[in-house]
Design a protein around this motif. Structure first.
Motif, PDB file in Angstrom:
ATOM      1  N   ASP A  11       0.812  -1.219   0.000  1.00 19.33           N
ATOM      2  CA  ASP A  11       0.000   0.000   0.000  1.00 19.33           C
ATOM      3  C   ASP A  11       0.845   1.269   0.000  1.00 19.33           C
ATOM      4  OD1 ASP A  11      -2.355  -1.540   0.081  1.00 19.33           O
ATOM      5  OD2 ASP A  11      -2.254  -1.662   2.270  1.00 19.33           O
ATOM      6  N   ASN A  12       1.988   1.251  -0.712  1.00 20.58           N
ATOM      7  CA  ASN A  12       2.850   2.434  -0.836  1.00 20.58           C
ATOM      8  C   ASN A  12       3.454   2.891   0.489  1.00 20.58           C
ATOM      9  OD1 ASN A  12       2.742   2.673  -3.585  1.00 20.58           O
ATOM     10  ND2 ASN A  12       1.322   4.387  -3.630  1.00 20.58           N
ATOM     11  N   ASN A  13       3.598   1.996   1.430  1.00 22.24           N
ATOM     12  CA  ASN A  13       4.203   2.320   2.710  1.00 22.24           C
ATOM     13  C   ASN A  13       5.647   1.806   2.754  1.00 22.24           C
ATOM     14  OD1 ASN A  13       1.841   3.554   3.742  1.00 22.24           O
ATOM     15  ND2 ASN A  13       0.998   1.541   4.231  1.00 22.24           N
ATOM     16  N   PHE A  14       6.411   2.281   3.739  1.00 23.48           N
ATOM     17  CA  PHE A  14       7.806   1.856   3.845  1.00 23.48           C
ATOM     18  C   PHE A  14       8.365   2.188   5.222  1.00 23.48           C
ATOM     19  CE2 PHE A  14       8.177   6.302   2.561  1.00 23.48           C
ATOM     20  CZ  PHE A  14       9.198   6.771   3.377  1.00 23.48           C
ATOM     21  N   ILE A  15       9.530   1.593   5.515  1.00 26.53           N
ATOM     22  CA  ILE A  15      10.340   1.948   6.681  1.00 26.53           C
ATOM     23  C   ILE A  15      11.767   2.163   6.190  1.00 26.53           C
ATOM     24  CG2 ILE A  15      11.140   1.293   9.000  1.00 26.53           C
ATOM     25  CD1 ILE A  15       8.872  -0.812   9.037  1.00 26.53           C
ATOM     26  N   VAL A 116      13.491   8.500  -1.549  1.00 24.27           N
ATOM     27  CA  VAL A 116      12.195   7.821  -1.567  1.00 24.27           C
ATOM     28  C   VAL A 116      11.125   8.878  -1.831  1.00 24.27           C
ATOM     29  CG1 VAL A 116      10.598   6.299  -0.351  1.00 24.27           C
ATOM     30  CG2 VAL A 116      13.059   6.164   0.138  1.00 24.27           C
ATOM     31  N   ASP A 117      10.289   8.646  -2.830  1.00 28.74           N
ATOM     32  CA  ASP A 117       9.277   9.616  -3.241  1.00 28.74           C
ATOM     33  C   ASP A 117       7.926   8.911  -3.339  1.00 28.74           C
ATOM     34  OD1 ASP A 117       7.631  11.202  -5.339  1.00 28.74           O
ATOM     35  OD2 ASP A 117       9.287  12.552  -4.868  1.00 28.74           O
ATOM     36  N   TRP A 118       6.908   9.512  -2.783  1.00 26.94           N
ATOM     37  CA  TRP A 118       5.561   8.923  -2.842  1.00 26.94           C
ATOM     38  C   TRP A 118       4.530   9.981  -3.246  1.00 26.94           C
ATOM     39  CZ3 TRP A 118       8.625   9.724   1.335  1.00 26.94           C
ATOM     40  CH2 TRP A 118       8.193  10.610   2.311  1.00 26.94           C
ATOM     41  N   ALA A 119       4.959  10.966  -4.021  1.00 28.59           N
ATOM     42  CA  ALA A 119       4.035  12.013  -4.470  1.00 28.59           C
ATOM     43  C   ALA A 119       2.893  11.403  -5.283  1.00 28.59           C
ATOM     44  CB  ALA A 119       4.783  13.057  -5.290  1.00 28.59           C
ATOM     45  N   ASN A 120       3.208  10.405  -6.099  1.00 37.40           N
ATOM     46  CA  ASN A 120       2.180   9.693  -6.861  1.00 37.40           C
ATOM     47  C   ASN A 120       2.118   8.242  -6.394  1.00 37.40           C
ATOM     48  OD1 ASN A 120       1.409  11.895  -8.654  1.00 37.40           O
ATOM     49  ND2 ASN A 120       3.473  11.709  -9.486  1.00 37.40           N
ATOM     50  N   GLU A 121       3.136   7.481  -6.727  1.00 35.11           N
ATOM     51  CA  GLU A 121       3.263   6.125  -6.204  1.00 35.11           C
ATOM     52  C   GLU A 121       4.641   6.002  -5.565  1.00 35.11           C
ATOM     53  OE1 GLU A 121       3.755   3.048  -9.220  1.00 35.11           O
ATOM     54  OE2 GLU A 121       3.869   4.631 -10.732  1.00 35.11           O
ATOM     55  N   LEU A 122       4.804   5.000  -4.713  1.00 35.23           N
ATOM     56  CA  LEU A 122       6.067   4.840  -4.002  1.00 35.23           C
ATOM     57  C   LEU A 122       7.177   4.448  -4.979  1.00 35.23           C
ATOM     58  CD1 LEU A 122       7.490   4.749  -1.213  1.00 35.23           C
ATOM     59  CD2 LEU A 122       6.965   2.299  -1.162  1.00 35.23           C
ATOM     60  N   LYS A 123       8.228   5.285  -5.009  1.00 41.29           N
ATOM     61  CA  LYS A 123       9.410   4.992  -5.816  1.00 41.29           C
ATOM     62  C   LYS A 123      10.660   5.298  -5.003  1.00 41.29           C
ATOM     63  CE  LYS A 123       7.549   5.714 -10.480  1.00 41.29           C
ATOM     64  NZ  LYS A 123       7.760   6.396 -11.781  1.00 41.29           N
ATOM     65  N   ALA A 124      11.671   4.474  -5.176  1.00 40.49           N
ATOM     66  CA  ALA A 124      12.943   4.683  -4.476  1.00 40.49           C
ATOM     67  C   ALA A 124      14.064   4.715  -5.501  1.00 40.49           C
ATOM     68  CB  ALA A 124      13.185   3.581  -3.452  1.00 40.49           C
ATOM     69  N   TYR A 125      15.062   5.552  -5.236  1.00 40.51           N
ATOM     70  CA  TYR A 125      16.190   5.733  -6.144  1.00 40.51           C
ATOM     71  C   TYR A 125      17.494   5.710  -5.352  1.00 40.51           C
ATOM     72  CZ  TYR A 125      12.503   7.768  -9.109  1.00 40.51           C
ATOM     73  OH  TYR A 125      11.346   7.997  -9.824  1.00 40.51           O
ATOM     74  N   GLU A 126      18.565   5.380  -6.060  1.00 41.26           N
ATOM     75  CA  GLU A 126      19.910   5.438  -5.482  1.00 41.26           C
ATOM     76  C   GLU A 126      20.773   6.331  -6.370  1.00 41.26           C
ATOM     77  OE1 GLU A 126      22.718   1.894  -4.166  1.00 41.26           O
ATOM     78  OE2 GLU A 126      23.005   2.366  -6.294  1.00 41.26           O
ATOM     79  N   ASP A 214       0.201   4.865   5.387  1.00 44.71           N
ATOM     80  CA  ASP A 214      -0.873   5.598   4.721  1.00 44.71           C
ATOM     81  C   ASP A 214      -0.513   7.090   4.653  1.00 44.71           C
ATOM     82  OD1 ASP A 214      -2.219   3.175   4.425  1.00 44.71           O
ATOM     83  OD2 ASP A 214      -3.139   3.370   6.396  1.00 44.71           O
ATOM     84  N   ASN A 215      -1.303   7.970   5.264  1.00 42.97           N
ATOM     85  CA  ASN A 215      -1.030   9.406   5.179  1.00 42.97           C
ATOM     86  C   ASN A 215      -0.264   9.938   6.379  1.00 42.97           C
ATOM     87  OD1 ASN A 215      -2.338   9.740   2.696  1.00 42.97           O
ATOM     88  ND2 ASN A 215      -4.335   9.913   3.704  1.00 42.97           N
ATOM     89  N   GLU A 216       0.279   9.067   7.191  1.00 40.88           N
ATOM     90  CA  GLU A 216       1.018   9.503   8.374  1.00 40.88           C
ATOM     91  C   GLU A 216       2.471   9.053   8.297  1.00 40.88           C
ATOM     92  OE1 GLU A 216      -0.771   9.689  12.492  1.00 40.88           O
ATOM     93  OE2 GLU A 216       0.635   8.029  12.786  1.00 40.88           O
ATOM     94  N   LEU A 217       3.368   9.990   8.562  1.00 39.21           N
ATOM     95  CA  LEU A 217       4.794   9.688   8.626  1.00 39.21           C
ATOM     96  C   LEU A 217       5.294   9.948  10.029  1.00 39.21           C
ATOM     97  CD1 LEU A 217       4.776  11.329   5.436  1.00 39.21           C
ATOM     98  CD2 LEU A 217       6.737   9.807   5.583  1.00 39.21           C
ATOM     99  N   GLU A 233      10.000  11.582  18.807  1.00 42.85           N
ATOM    100  CA  GLU A 233       9.230  11.334  17.574  1.00 42.85           C
ATOM    101  C   GLU A 233       8.657  12.633  17.025  1.00 42.85           C
ATOM    102  OE1 GLU A 233       7.623   6.761  17.941  1.00 42.85           O
ATOM    103  OE2 GLU A 233       6.196   8.399  18.164  1.00 42.85           O
ATOM    104  N   GLU A 234       8.675  12.740  15.703  1.00 41.70           N
ATOM    105  CA  GLU A 234       7.992  13.812  14.979  1.00 41.70           C
ATOM    106  C   GLU A 234       6.977  13.128  14.062  1.00 41.70           C
ATOM    107  OE1 GLU A 234       8.242  17.327  14.634  1.00 41.70           O
ATOM    108  OE2 GLU A 234       9.317  17.291  16.535  1.00 41.70           O
ATOM    109  N   ILE A 235       5.709  13.472  14.211  1.00 41.44           N
ATOM    110  CA  ILE A 235       4.660  12.869  13.397  1.00 41.44           C
ATOM    111  C   ILE A 235       4.127  13.903  12.417  1.00 41.44           C
ATOM    112  CG2 ILE A 235       2.374  11.772  13.442  1.00 41.44           C
ATOM    113  CD1 ILE A 235       3.052  10.759  16.246  1.00 41.44           C
ATOM    114  N   ILE A 236       4.085  13.507  11.145  1.00 48.67           N
ATOM    115  CA  ILE A 236       3.655  14.406  10.076  1.00 48.67           C
ATOM    116  C   ILE A 236       2.486  13.762   9.364  1.00 48.67           C
ATOM    117  CG2 ILE A 236       4.386  15.627   7.993  1.00 48.67           C
ATOM    118  CD1 ILE A 236       7.304  14.868   9.041  1.00 48.67           C
ATOM    119  N   ARG A 237       1.435  14.509   9.117  1.00 48.45           N
ATOM    120  CA  ARG A 237       0.297  13.997   8.357  1.00 48.45           C
ATOM    121  C   ARG A 237       0.274  14.682   7.000  1.00 48.45           C
ATOM    122  NH1 ARG A 237      -0.879  13.820  13.604  1.00 48.45           N
ATOM    123  NH2 ARG A 237      -1.790  11.894  14.411  1.00 48.45           N
ATOM    124  N   SER A 238       0.291  13.857   5.961  1.00 45.36           N
ATOM    125  CA  SER A 238       0.357  14.429   4.607  1.00 45.36           C
ATOM    126  C   SER A 238      -0.971  14.270   3.889  1.00 45.36           C
ATOM    127  CB  SER A 238       1.454  13.720   3.821  1.00 45.36           C
ATOM    128  OG  SER A 238       1.224  12.340   3.751  1.00 45.36           O
TER     129      SER A 238
END
Length: 238
Positions: A11-15, A116-126, A214-217, A233-238
């Protein structure tokens, strides 16, 4: 800064979790949210230089830096730009991939960046800048570990990849607590190369772990160097 793991989830989530291996006398400010050039950024701050090695942006992006490219390099006397400046720039721009492709990295000390970018779908780059060429690729949807080339040779890196693979195969539930415990492991290898490492001049001083659900980081910062370990902890809701 020196050991990073990325765990893509459904679901486009990650750690993403990062160990900072640094001179224990170098002070750090725990994560806070700042507004810079009109963009909200959340990151722990190096008190001396004012930069960071890991940050979140309200533009639905995470940037994490490791020192060094593919192999250990000989440091120059000076560089034209700090690597920490690049972290912040990539957090602020609208299109980080476009910036990377067009950016001139000459005169900058070698580094590795995980984006790591999830503006549209989850994508990761190196992105790896080896001091001569930049190497940029999109990553597959699979777990990955990085170890800084300034502290770990290829044999050590391979050993750590094997530890990570073993952890993935034996861990019943992939969650933040379990991966942070992996990053704090002192039982594998020697103190000089274990995940929570300690050498005469450098040691693992903190762990920063970012979870997107989901919408919480949540950015969780573990201060390992204080007399009593602290967690913030810093919690951000996007």
């Amino acid at each position: 800064m020196c050991t990073v793991t990325y765990l893509p989830l459904k679901d486009n989530n990650f750690i993403l979790t990062s160990n900072r291996d640094e001179d224990p006398k170098r002070k750090t400010i725990a994560p806070k949210t700042y507004c810079e050039e009109g963009v909200k950024l959340t990151y722990p701050k190096d008190e001396l230089a004012g930069g960071t090695w890991i940050g979140l942006s309200e533009k639905h992006r995470l940037i994490c830096l490791l020192n060094g490219g593919f192999t250990k390099h000989k440091r120059a006397e000076s560089y034209r730009m700090s690597r920490g400046v690049i972290v912040k720039q990539l957090l602020k721009v609208d299109n980080p991939v476009e910036m990377i492709k067009g950016f001139n990295f000459e005169g900058i000390e070698p580094f590795t960046i995980v984006l790591v970018d999830w503006a549209n779908e989850l994508k990761a780059y190196e992105l790896v800048w080896d001091g001569v060429e930049k190497h940029f690729q999109e990553l597959g949807n699979e777990p990955k570990i990085w170890s800084s080339s300034t502290l770990y040779g290829e044999e050590m890196k391979q050993l750590r990849r094997e530890w990570f693979s073993e952890w993935l195969n034996t861990t019943q539930e992939i969650n933040q607590l379990n991966i942070v415990n992996f990053h704090q492991d002192e039982t594998r290898g020697t103190p000089e190369i274990s995940l929570k490492m300690k050498r005469s001049y450098v040691e693992t001083v903190s762990i920063t772990s970012v979870v997107k659900k989901d919408n919480e980081l949540t950015m969780t910062y573990y201060d390992l160097h204080s007399n009593i370990n602290t967690i913030q902890e810093e919690i951000i809701r996007s």
